[in-house]
Design an enzyme around this catalytic site. Sequence first.
Site, mmCIF file in Angstrom:
data_model
loop_
_atom_site.group_PDB
_atom_site.id
_atom_site.type_symbol
_atom_site.label_atom_id
_atom_site.label_comp_id
_atom_site.label_asym_id
_atom_site.label_seq_id
_atom_site.Cartn_x
_atom_site.Cartn_y
_atom_site.Cartn_z
ATOM 1 C CE1 TYR A 11 42.116 -27.057 -7.345
ATOM 2 C CE2 TYR A 11 44.215 -28.120 -6.847
ATOM 3 C CZ TYR A 11 42.906 -28.190 -7.305
ATOM 4 O OH TYR A 11 42.412 -29.394 -7.732
ATOM 5 C CB ALA A 74 49.367 -18.514 2.874
ATOM 6 C CE1 TYR A 140 54.990 -27.950 -0.014
ATOM 7 C CE2 TYR A 140 55.076 -30.222 -0.791
ATOM 8 C CZ TYR A 140 54.352 -29.129 -0.360
ATOM 9 O OH TYR A 140 52.989 -29.232 -0.246
ATOM 10 C CG ASP A 278 58.606 -37.187 -9.275
ATOM 11 O OD1 ASP A 278 58.263 -36.323 -8.455
ATOM 12 O OD2 ASP A 278 58.381 -37.109 -10.502
#
Length: 310
Positions: A11, A74, A140, A278
Amino acid sequence: MRILVTGGAGYVGSVCVERLLAEGHTVTVVDDLSEGHRAAVALGAEFCIGNIGDSALLDALMAKARPEAVLHFAGSTLVGESMENPLKYFQNNTANGIALLQAAAAGVEKFIFSSTCAVYGEPETVPIAETAPRRPVNPYGASKLMMEQSMEWQAQATGMDCVALRYFNAAGASENFGEHHRHETHLIPCLLQTALGQRESFSLFGTDHPTPDGTCIRDYIHVSDLAAAHALALRPGISGPFNLGRGHGDSVREVIAACCEVTGQKISIEEKPAREGDPPELVAAAAKASAELSWKAEHTDIRKIVETAW
Ligand code: UDP
């Protein structure tokens, strides 16, 4: 410049490649197409299919492309998946990133890395400055932070310009390229898919966050503005971390309203419990990118950003 772009079929990478070509750079893209799409690599770029974890491929690529700069997009990007499969994240984002940095050590002057506001975890104060403590709350963010730290020490040891661009929430599309994930989990595409009838309803995760309307606030930054920041960061002497955001937050309910307005559809909403991990509010302080890169977000209105995605 001769530029090697990893993840150039994805993207943000695809929009950035388009921009670099328009500015006259010579671009080689490497992408294993696990998430990206061959058709998203702009005409004019050399394309090599492969994974940067493959050291033979990496050596051959470096020898052939002889890049002066490496732009490293990437990677794996889903918080939820990282909680379930952390090692995938440390392999793809940290180990493969270090292998690339190693391969770049001979001859590359500039290394630009796609980092994330997830390196901050749950910030104590918002808007978040680059100097805020980095305390990621998921693999992450941790995998991206470890790569940032490797770059910092490498920059100190070798003098290579290493830039970490910490994206807030990438959104929108250029004329030719946009967001097309195989498994979509992001807010704006999920809303637009619901408006198109490709999903029955949209799940709103969390309505009792400590925010004015109870839903999470994020800083949605247009993908073309991200591409512009990469081009500016190529200049000699630019190094270190930069937040890339508008410096303005929109709540999930505000984004829903923008999507309804842009599409002219009533989007069916199901309220669900908050998604694990979140943070309630993530908004960038973007003064450093403005002062040092002369960058500022051109797309400032969430409706206009949604329009380009639609
Ligand atoms: N969100 C939601 N429903 C969805 C996808 C996202 O309510 O189907 C919410 C999510 O909980 C978060 C915000 O939208 O508060 C942005 O989520 P996204 O996954 O787009 O980006 P993140 O900030 O997690 O990287």
